[in-house]
Scaffold this motif. Structure first.
Motif, PDB file in Angstrom:
ATOM      1  N   ALA A 224       0.862  -1.188   0.000  1.00  0.00           N
ATOM      2  CA  ALA A 224       0.000   0.000   0.000  1.00  0.00           C
ATOM      3  C   ALA A 224       0.897   1.237   0.000  1.00  0.00           C
ATOM      4  CB  ALA A 224      -0.913  -0.020   1.220  1.00  0.00           C
TER       5      ALA A 224
ATOM      6  N   GLY B  77       0.776   4.419   2.083  1.00  0.00           N
ATOM      7  CA  GLY B  77       1.126   4.378   3.493  1.00  0.00           C
ATOM      8  C   GLY B  77       2.589   4.642   3.779  1.00  0.00           C
TER       9      GLY B  77
ATOM     10  N   VAL C  15       2.532   4.717  11.244  1.00  0.00           N
ATOM     11  CA  VAL C  15       2.378   3.280  11.041  1.00  0.00           C
ATOM     12  C   VAL C  15       3.679   2.652  11.521  1.00  0.00           C
ATOM     13  CG1 VAL C  15       2.113   1.442   9.330  1.00  0.00           C
ATOM     14  CG2 VAL C  15       0.778   3.560   9.119  1.00  0.00           C
TER      15      VAL C  15
ATOM     16  N   ALA D 223       2.981  -3.937   7.771  1.00  0.00           N
ATOM     17  CA  ALA D 223       1.525  -3.753   7.800  1.00  0.00           C
ATOM     18  C   ALA D 223       0.986  -3.343   6.441  1.00  0.00           C
ATOM     19  CB  ALA D 223       1.142  -2.709   8.854  1.00  0.00           C
ATOM     20  N   LEU D 224       1.844  -2.707   5.628  1.00  0.00           N
ATOM     21  CA  LEU D 224       1.386  -2.257   4.311  1.00  0.00           C
ATOM     22  C   LEU D 224       1.193  -3.421   3.346  1.00  0.00           C
ATOM     23  CD1 LEU D 224       3.642   0.901   3.769  1.00  0.00           C
ATOM     24  CD2 LEU D 224       1.498   0.709   5.021  1.00  0.00           C
TER      25      LEU D 224
ATOM     26  N   LEU E  50      -0.253  -6.469   4.362  1.00  0.00           N
ATOM     27  CA  LEU E  50      -1.169  -7.456   4.944  1.00  0.00           C
ATOM     28  C   LEU E  50      -2.610  -7.205   4.527  1.00  0.00           C
ATOM     29  CD1 LEU E  50       0.206  -7.616   8.617  1.00  0.00           C
ATOM     30  CD2 LEU E  50       0.904  -8.982   6.633  1.00  0.00           C
ATOM     31  N   THR E  51      -3.378  -8.291   4.402  1.00  0.00           N
ATOM     32  CA  THR E  51      -4.814  -8.152   4.190  1.00  0.00           C
ATOM     33  C   THR E  51      -5.478  -7.773   5.505  1.00  0.00           C
ATOM     34  OG1 THR E  51      -5.352 -10.416   4.821  1.00  0.00           O
ATOM     35  CG2 THR E  51      -4.696 -10.063   2.532  1.00  0.00           C
ATOM     36  N   ALA E  52      -6.774  -7.477   5.424  1.00  0.00           N
ATOM     37  CA  ALA E  52      -7.533  -7.162   6.638  1.00  0.00           C
ATOM     38  C   ALA E  52      -7.483  -8.318   7.632  1.00  0.00           C
ATOM     39  CB  ALA E  52      -8.974  -6.834   6.285  1.00  0.00           C
ATOM     40  N   ASP E  53      -7.283  -9.529   7.128  1.00  0.00           N
ATOM     41  CA  ASP E  53      -7.218 -10.700   8.013  1.00  0.00           C
ATOM     42  C   ASP E  53      -5.799 -11.017   8.458  1.00  0.00           C
ATOM     43  OD1 ASP E  53     -10.027 -11.346   7.899  1.00  0.00           O
ATOM     44  OD2 ASP E  53      -9.671 -11.875   5.814  1.00  0.00           O
ATOM     45  N   GLY E  54      -4.832 -10.144   8.124  1.00  0.00           N
ATOM     46  CA  GLY E  54      -3.481 -10.344   8.615  1.00  0.00           C
ATOM     47  C   GLY E  54      -2.637 -11.292   7.774  1.00  0.00           C
ATOM     48  N   VAL E  55      -3.046 -11.565   6.544  1.00  0.00           N
ATOM     49  CA  VAL E  55      -2.282 -12.457   5.674  1.00  0.00           C
ATOM     50  C   VAL E  55      -1.391 -11.603   4.761  1.00  0.00           C
ATOM     51  CG1 VAL E  55      -2.454 -14.272   3.914  1.00  0.00           C
ATOM     52  CG2 VAL E  55      -4.213 -14.071   5.695  1.00  0.00           C
TER      53      VAL E  55
ATOM     54  N   GLU F  68      -2.692 -19.066  -4.248  1.00  0.00           N
ATOM     55  CA  GLU F  68      -3.599 -19.963  -3.532  1.00  0.00           C
ATOM     56  C   GLU F  68      -4.972 -19.363  -3.280  1.00  0.00           C
ATOM     57  OE1 GLU F  68      -1.742 -21.393  -0.014  1.00  0.00           O
ATOM     58  OE2 GLU F  68      -0.172 -22.487  -1.105  1.00  0.00           O
ATOM     59  N   MET F  69      -4.983 -18.100  -2.927  1.00  0.00           N
ATOM     60  CA  MET F  69      -6.256 -17.486  -2.546  1.00  0.00           C
ATOM     61  C   MET F  69      -6.981 -16.873  -3.743  1.00  0.00           C
ATOM     62  SD  MET F  69      -6.706 -17.895   0.682  1.00  0.00           S
ATOM     63  CE  MET F  69      -5.749 -18.357   2.132  1.00  0.00           C
ATOM     64  N   LYS F  70      -6.215 -16.449  -4.735  1.00  0.00           N
ATOM     65  CA  LYS F  70      -6.839 -15.678  -5.809  1.00  0.00           C
ATOM     66  C   LYS F  70      -6.754 -16.341  -7.172  1.00  0.00           C
ATOM     67  CE  LYS F  70      -7.755 -12.141  -3.088  1.00  0.00           C
ATOM     68  NZ  LYS F  70      -9.135 -11.625  -2.901  1.00  0.00           N
ATOM     69  N   GLY F  71      -5.953 -17.403  -7.304  1.00  0.00           N
ATOM     70  CA  GLY F  71      -5.814 -18.068  -8.600  1.00  0.00           C
ATOM     71  C   GLY F  71      -5.061 -17.238  -9.622  1.00  0.00           C
TER      72      GLY F  71
ATOM     73  N   ARG G 237     -13.216  -1.778   8.001  1.00  0.00           N
ATOM     74  CA  ARG G 237     -12.577  -0.737   8.800  1.00  0.00           C
ATOM     75  C   ARG G 237     -12.810   0.578   8.077  1.00  0.00           C
ATOM     76  NH1 ARG G 237      -7.909  -4.335   9.672  1.00  0.00           N
ATOM     77  NH2 ARG G 237      -8.308  -5.421  11.617  1.00  0.00           N
TER      78      ARG G 237
ATOM     79  N   ASP H 216      -6.434  -0.322   6.379  1.00  0.00           N
ATOM     80  CA  ASP H 216      -6.281  -1.367   7.394  1.00  0.00           C
ATOM     81  C   ASP H 216      -5.077  -1.132   8.298  1.00  0.00           C
ATOM     82  OD1 ASP H 216      -8.405  -3.129   7.036  1.00  0.00           O
ATOM     83  OD2 ASP H 216      -7.475  -3.975   5.250  1.00  0.00           O
ATOM     84  N   TYR H 217      -4.017  -0.570   7.710  1.00  0.00           N
ATOM     85  CA  TYR H 217      -2.790  -0.414   8.474  1.00  0.00           C
ATOM     86  C   TYR H 217      -2.754   0.892   9.264  1.00  0.00           C
ATOM     87  CZ  TYR H 217      -1.784   2.228   4.214  1.00  0.00           C
ATOM     88  OH  TYR H 217      -1.868   3.096   3.168  1.00  0.00           O
TER      89      TYR H 217
ATOM     90  N   PRO I  55      -4.785   7.359   3.562  1.00  0.00           N
ATOM     91  CA  PRO I  55      -4.882   6.352   4.625  1.00  0.00           C
ATOM     92  C   PRO I  55      -5.488   6.857   5.939  1.00  0.00           C
ATOM     93  CG  PRO I  55      -2.819   6.113   3.446  1.00  0.00           C
ATOM     94  CD  PRO I  55      -3.457   7.352   2.904  1.00  0.00           C
TER      95      PRO I  55
ATOM     96  N   ARG J 270     -16.285 -20.784  -4.985  1.00  0.00           N
ATOM     97  CA  ARG J 270     -15.579 -22.004  -5.374  1.00  0.00           C
ATOM     98  C   ARG J 270     -16.451 -23.241  -5.183  1.00  0.00           C
ATOM     99  NH1 ARG J 270      -9.371 -20.797  -3.283  1.00  0.00           N
ATOM    100  NH2 ARG J 270      -9.254 -18.773  -4.324  1.00  0.00           N
TER     101      ARG J 270
END
Lengths: 558, 558
Positions: free
Chosen positions: A45, A48, A57, A62-63, A65-70, A79-82, B372, B376-377, B437, B529
C-alpha cells in the motif's frame, strides 16, 4: 490445450493490476492470468509509505497485509486468488502484432503469449532537471526507498532536510521528518502556496500555516533550479541562493511510466500519460491500460487529466476485469477527489480549482465559509474552512475545497457525489445529512456555503481572504467587546456593531466598504443593509477566522 | 399604512419558525414578521438537551448562543434579524377566514391580523396510555425539562432510572443517566432491538450491545403497558412484571402538535401530522406549515413519513421564506437521514429499513459488511458495520444503515446523496471519495458493500447475521491458527482453510453449507468455489465480526 486457454498478461503488480487480475480470475476461472512485476516486494500500500517514515504506522510490514493479517505475496495470490505473479521480472519488450511480451530477470529471459495485455505500469516521481542519482537526493515512492531513509534517520545522520515541492507527498514528507525525527525541515515550493495543483491559494495557505506551526519552514514562490550532491551534503539552488542539507527529498509530482506502452505503439494523451477510452482500451487492439500510467477525463472540465490516485486505480482494475470478461461496464469521467493530512490539519478537494477553471476558460465565482464541523455547542466541534466554486450562469458547483482540523473529508466526499451528478447551488442548499450534535450542525456547512453563494448571486458579494489589504476602507461590525479584545489594525477602520448599523448608515456614505466580522455571517448581513441604504460594500469571505487560519491577519495592520 | 404592510405571523419559535422568519425579514424588509412562541425561553437547540444531561455539554446556556457567542433572545431577533418575537404568548385560537390569530399570556389576550399564517408548532413526546402527570414520570423535550432532572440528580435522589423506549432520545437518555450520573438504568423497548423505526435488527443489536457495555440493562420485546407513580417511586408494568425506579423517563417517540391546525380546519395526513404540498402549503389558503408538525414525502418509498428532524426543520424554514417572498422553490421528497451517538458507538441510516420496505410491498435484498473505516494499516482505523438494502430488479439502493466506532456518518452522508439521485449498485460501486490512509481505505466501504451486493446478484448469497443458528451446517474457512484461537462452537462445524478448499470439495458434497470467516470476504470467495464444484452454500454476511459486535456469537455454540 494451450491454444484454447485465454491468456491475459498484466504488467504491474500494484493496486490496479492486482485488482484486475484477481477479479478476472474470479469471473473467468478457466483463463490464465499472469502478472509481471519488476519488484520482488509488491502489493504494498504505497500511500502508506510516508506514514511509516513518520512513525504513525509502526511496521512497514503492515502495508503488505490483508484485513485478516495475511501477507500478500506470490503464494497468497496463487492460492487465494488463482493469479500467478512473476515477481522480480521486468517487462523488457513487446510485440503488439504477434501478441508476445518479453520479460527478463537477471540474465534469464522468457516470452509470454497473451490474448490481452494490460498495462498497469504505474508512475514514478518526477525528477528535477539534471537531478543526480545520489544517496543524498531521494524520493519516496516504493517499499525499497524506505530502508535507507529510516536507517539514516535512526543513526542520526539526517538532521537537516530539504523537501522540494509542496505536493501531497512533499507535505507528508515534511511532516514526517519534522514530527517524528525532529529534523530541521525546509520545504521549497514554486507556487504561491502548497498543493497548488489541488487547491487554491486561500486553502493552500491554511496548509502552509499548519506546516509552519509544526516546525517546517515553508518557502513559497521558490523554484528550485538545480540540485547538487556531495559526500557530506546536498544543496538546492533557488535563484541566487544555495541551501544545503544532509538530504534533499524531491516531491515535485508524479509522472506516468510509459516506456513499454511506447514500444507497443500505444498512443499517449496531452498529459503524456496513456490515452484510453471509457472501456480502458488503448489505441492498440487488445492492449488495455489502467492505474497511474493513464489519463482520465474529468467530468467538470470535460478534459483529460492526470490524477494518479489509488482509489481510481482500484476502480479501474475492477472495471477492466468486467470488460475483459465480457460484462457491460465503463470507466466514467471522474470528479477528481484528493485528500491530505498534514499535522492536525486536513485538506481535501473535489472538482476543479479556480486556476484550472481559468486555464480552461470556465468562468467561476467563489465563496468562503469559516464554520464548525459539529453543533456550535458541541465541545469537540472543530474549525472547517470551505471554498466553493460555481458557474455564475448555470449555478452549477464545479469545485469544493476544504481545510482545517474539523471533519474535512466528510464534506468533500459528499461534495464529490453532488459534483458527479452536476448539482447546482440549489441542490447543495437542500442536501440531507446525518444530523446529530456530535456529528454535524443542523445545517451542514456545505449547505451553508451554498446559501452564501446564492446570496452572492443576489448581490451580497464576498472578497477572497487572499485579496485583503489595509488599503481598503474597513467596516468592523463585531460587538464592541469583540473589537476591543481583538482589534483590527490599520489606518482605515470604522467600527459599528451590526445592531447599530440601521441608525448609522449616514456615517458611511461616500465610501466603498469591506465589511469584516469573525466568520462572515454578520458582515454579509451588514452588506445587505448597506445596499438597502444605497452604500456599496463587500464583505470578507470567511471572516477574520479565515485570515488567522491562513496567517494573513497581520495584512490588515500593515 | 397598516393595511398596506404585508403581515406574516409564525406560530412557534424553534428552528423552522425562526429560520423562516429571519430569512423572510431579509428578503422582504418591508413586511411585518411576527413570531408567537409559547415559552419564555426559546430558540434553544433542543437536540443538545440530552448532552447537557450527560454533561458532554457543560452549560445549558450554550444551546442558546450563536456561533459568535450572542444569546438568541427577543432582543437579538429584533435588532439583528428584524423579527418580532412574542415570547410567552400562547396561540389560543384562529379564524382562517378573517385571517386573525388570538394569542394569550396569563390573563391578557391579543388578536393578530395576518396575510399569511405559518404553523411551526412542533412536536411533543408521545405519552404512554394513562401516563400520569407526576414528577417521577418525565420526558426530556424542552429547556424547562432540564432543571428538575439535573436538580434531582445532583441531590443524589435518582439512583435507579427506567427509560421507556429505545428511540434515539431514549438511548441518549440511558447513556446520560448511566455514564455521567452512575445511575442504574434499565431500558425497555417493545421492539426486537433499539431504534426499530430507524434501523433493522442487525444494526440495532450493535447499538444494544454498546448500551449494555456502557452499563445499561436493555430489555427488548418488552412492551410497557402501564406506568404508575407514587411519592417514593414510580414503576412500569411489563406483562406480569412490575419494575420500580425513582424516575421513569418516557421516550417512545414524538407526535406532532396539531391542535391549532385542526382549529383552523387544516387537514392532517395519514401519519396524523399536517399534510402539506411541495410548497409547504396546507389545505387552507394562506396557511402554511413547517417543521416537526408536518409530514413529508419520502423519495424512496413515495409515501408520506413523519420525520421530526432539526435538519429538515431548518431547510423547510428557508424554503418557505423563499416561497412566501415569491421565489421559485419547493421542498423535495426526502431521503430520510438520521444519526445517533450512544457511548462510543455511532449509528446512522438513510432511506428505508427492511421492515418499512416490507410494509410497502417493496421487495428488497440485503448485504452486510464488517469493514474498517480507514486503511487497514492505519493505527486509528475503527470498525464499521454496513447494512445495504437494494431492489433486486432495478438494483436501485433503497437504504443504507451503519453502526460502529468508526466514521459512520460520513458513509451515511455519502449514501444520502446517492439515494437522492436514485443510484444503483453500480453507481455505489464506482463512487469517488477522498482517499488517503488517515481518512479511508482506497475502496470506500460503501463501494465494497455494493460490490458484495453485485456478487450476490451473481449468486454469492449472504445470510443475515440475525438468522444464524447452530443448527446450520457450518464451514469455517479461516486459517487453522485463527480457528484454533477463536474456535466456532456447536456440533456441526467443519474447518477447511480457504486455500485448501479446491482440493477438498469432495468432503463437502451432500450438504448445504453456511460458510463463515472473520469479515465475510473469504467465505464469499469460498461460496464461489463451492458453487463451481456444484455444492450449495451461503456465507455469513459481515462474518464473525458482526456476530460479536451484535452480541450473537454465542448462538453458534448453543
Amino acid at each position: 490445450m494451450s491454444k484454447s486457454v485465454h491468456s491475459v498478461v498484466i504488467v504491474g503488480g500494484s493496486a490496479a493490476g492486482l485488482r484486475c487480475a484477481c477479479r478476472l480470475a474470479r469471473l473467468q476461472p478457466g483463463w490464465k492470468i499472469t502478472v509481471v512485476e519488476k519488484r520482488e516486494i509488491f502489493s504494498v500500500a504505497g500511500c502508506g509509505l510516508p506514514y511509516v517514515l513518520s512513525g504513525e504506522v509502526a511496521d512497514a510490514e503492515a502495508l503488505r497485509l490483508t484485513a485478516d493479517g495475511v501477507r500478500r505475496d506470490a503464494q497468497y495470490f496463487r492460492e487465494m486468488k488463482g493469479v500467478e505473479v512473476l515477481a522480480g521480472w521486468l517487462a523488457s519488450g513487446v510485440d503488439a502484432q504477434a501478441h508476445k511480451l518479453r520479460i527478463a530477470r537477471g540474465g534469464a529471459e522468457k516470452v509470454l503469449d497473451w490474448d490481452d495485455l494490460v498495462l498497469a505500469t504505474g508512475a514514478r516521481p518526477q525528477r528535477l532537471p539534471g537531478q543526480p542519482d545520489h544517496p543524498r537526493v531521494r524520493s519516496l515512492h516504493s517499499f525499497d526507498d524506505l530502508a535507507p531513509l529510516t536507517a539514516g534517520l535512526r543513526r542520526g545522520e539526517i538532521e537537516r532536510v530539504i523537501v522540494v515541492g509542496a505536493s501531497f507527498v512533499g507535505c507528508e514528507l515534511a511532516e514526517a521528518f519534522a514530527a517524528l525525527w525532529g529534523a530541521e525541515v525546509r520545504l521549497f515550493e514554486a507556487g504561491l502556496a502548497p498543493l497548488a495543483d489541488n487547491v487554491d491559494l486561500e486553502v493552500g495557505a491554511i496548509a502552509a500555516r499548519a506546516l509552519e506551526e509544526g516546525g517546517v519552514k515553508v518557502q513559497t514562490g521558490a523554484k528550485v533550479e538545480r540540485v547538487r550532491a556531495g559526500a557530506d551534503d546536498a544543496a538546492v539552488i533557488v535563484g541566487a541562493e544555495t541551501h544545503a542539507a544532509q538530504l534533499v527529498m524531491v516531491a515535485i509530482g508524479m509522472e506516468p511510466v510509459v516506456e513499454l506502452a511506447l514500444r507497443a505503439g500505444v498512443a499517449l494523451g496531452p498529459t503524456r500519460a496513456i490515452s484510453v477510452d471509457d472501456r480502458l482500451a488503448t489505441s492498440v487492439p487488445h492492449i488495455w491500460a489502467i492505474g497511474d500510467c493513464i489519463q482520465v477525463p474529468q467530468g467538470v472540465s470535460e478534459r483529460p487529466v492526470y490524477l494518479p490516485l489509488g482509489s481510481h486505480a482500484n476502480r479501474q482494475g475492477r472495471t477492466l476485469a468486467n470488460i475483459l470478461a465480457g460484462r457491460a461496464d465503463r470507466f466514467e469521467p471522474v470528479v477528481g477527489v484528493r485528500a491530505l493530512k498534514v499535522f492536525d490539519c486536513h485538506v481535501a478537494a473535489a472538482g476543479v480549482t479556480r486556476r484550472v477553471a481559468a486555464d480552461r476558460g470556465l468562468p467561476v465565482r467563489s465563496v468562503w465559509l469559516a464554520a464548525r464541523d459539529r453543533a456550535d455547542y458541541w465541545p469537540e466541534a472543530k474549525e472547517l474552512f470551505l471554498h466553493l466554486l460555481y458557474q455564475p450562469g448555470t449555478r452549477r458547483v464545479v469545485g469544493v475545497q476544504a481545510a482545517g482540523q474539523g471533519d474535512v473529508t466528510k464534506r468533500i466526499d459528499v461534495a464529490a457525489q453532488l459534483l458527479h451528478y452536476g448539482a447546482t447551488l440549489e441542490d447543495f442548499a437542500r442536501l440531507e445529512h446525518a444530523y446529530a450534535p456530535p456529528f454535524a450542525p443542523a445545517l451542514d456547512p456545505l449547505a451553508v456555503a451554498a446559501h452564501i453563494a446564492l446570496n452572492q448571486e443576489d448581490g451580497i458579494e464576498a472578497l477572497s481572504p487572499a485579496h485583503v489589504t489595509s488599503k481598503l476602507d474597513l467596516l468592523d461590525v463585531r460587538r464592541a467587546a469583540e473589537s476591543a479584545e481583538r482589534p483590527l489594525g490599520g489606518p482605515k477602520v470604522r467600527q459599528i456593531p451590526l445592531g447599530e448599523l440601521p441608525g448609522r448608515t449616514a456615517e458611511l456614505s461616500g465610501h466603498e466598504w469591506l465589511v469584516v466580522c469573525e466568520r462572515g455571517a454578520r458582515s454579509a448581513e451588514a452588506v445587505r443593509r448597506l445596499a438597502a441604504a444605497g452604500i456599496k460594500a463587500r464583505y470578507l469571505g470567511g471572516g477574520l477566522h479565515w485570515l488567522r487560519a491562513a496567517g494573513w491577519a497581520e495584512r490588515l495592520a500593515e
